[in-house]
Design a protein around this motif. Sequence first.
Motif, PDB file in Angstrom:
ATOM      1  N   ASP A  67      -9.289  -9.936 -28.854  1.00 39.06           N
ATOM      2  CA  ASP A  67      -8.532  -8.905 -29.569  1.00 39.06           C
ATOM      3  C   ASP A  67      -9.447  -7.864 -30.203  1.00 39.06           C
ATOM      4  N   LEU A  68     -10.620  -8.294 -30.668  1.00 39.92           N
ATOM      5  CA  LEU A  68     -11.573  -7.341 -31.223  1.00 39.92           C
ATOM      6  C   LEU A  68     -12.001  -6.333 -30.166  1.00 39.92           C
ATOM      7  N   VAL A  69     -12.286  -6.829 -28.962  1.00 38.77           N
ATOM      8  CA  VAL A  69     -12.689  -5.937 -27.873  1.00 38.77           C
ATOM      9  C   VAL A  69     -11.560  -4.965 -27.536  1.00 38.77           C
ATOM     10  N   LYS A  70     -10.337  -5.459 -27.460  1.00 37.44           N
ATOM     11  CA  LYS A  70      -9.197  -4.603 -27.124  1.00 37.44           C
ATOM     12  C   LYS A  70      -8.982  -3.530 -28.179  1.00 37.44           C
ATOM     13  N   ASN A  71      -9.195  -3.879 -29.441  1.00 37.58           N
ATOM     14  CA  ASN A  71      -9.002  -2.904 -30.513  1.00 37.58           C
ATOM     15  C   ASN A  71     -10.084  -1.831 -30.512  1.00 37.58           C
TER      16      ASN A  71
END
Length: 347
Positions: A67-71
């Motif tokens: 999720d960090l990468v997607k954000n």
Amino acid sequence: MNENYYCIIMAGGMGRRFWPYSRKQLPKQFLDFFGTGETLLRTTFDRCKGMIKPENIYISTFIDYKDLVKNIIPEIDEKQIILEEERRNTAPSLAYASHVIQKTNPDATIVVVPSDQLILNIDKFRSSILKGLDFASTSRKLINIGIKPTRPETGYGYIQIDEDKREGDFCKVKTFIEKPALEFAEVFVNSNEFYWNSGIFIWHVVTIMNAFHENMTEVCPKLECDAPDFSACPNISIDYSIMEKADNVYVQLCDFGWADIGTWQSLYEASPKDINKNVILNSNSLLYECNENIILMPKNKLVVAEGLKGYLIAEHDNVLLICKKDDQNTIRRFVNDVEMKFGEDFV
């Protein structure tokens, strides 16, 4: 841009050597160290998309960081995020990521870049990488980007080149040497035979997969599938497992203003300094007779210090750390001791 050129950005580490600013749940690649408004991962992605199609850039990371990468990079497709269910160092993660890309394009040539490096000359970096991609696409060599050393640095690995086996900017590797003592680093810098190991690699996907099959035979079946079993793989780096064993490894000689932001000391070396050689990163401070320190504090905090030389002062969340800045093994020991005594909330 060449349709066959791909990039793997390595973004799965915990960054423990940057504790307490880097934490298990939010490691350094997802932080803005330099106050630019961009994380190290975002900066790396933007640097690479100037030479490689964005849809050909893959992020290899730990499953908890999806999720960090997607954000941080919302424009990439979810299939471009390659997840490791367990940490097993760079060899297993690159074996799986290369397998994923090979299924998509069996004629891919790949550059592998860490997500925590500083590059000062972006244009020169891109032209060097494109030259390396061109070379690797036809030569079937494994390329390690080597940086001409500017000082006797003990925190980097070194590569000795074989000038007798040189093709332009590409030299066959004679030997790899891990972080040397200072007296050896001084000899290496003066010899002109040694280059810093940047941790940036370039290879055709067939070349690297052949190398995995030759040197890590037992691992390949566990990773060349849709549900890789990372738990069954050894914890080993790509350097030890492949690059130091294969006989087709070449160094590309480069100089584009490179620094590995792997430790507080390396961040200090790469950062602007005041008249007393202190590095103050986005922090309010009053320093008296202080030299060669690095300070990183929350913006609402003020540091007042006197008589310090060679120290790190860093506060983040619930931890304040004050220690000598130049011993990365000490930081690791601090993290292990804190985790044992106070629990995961502090690491």
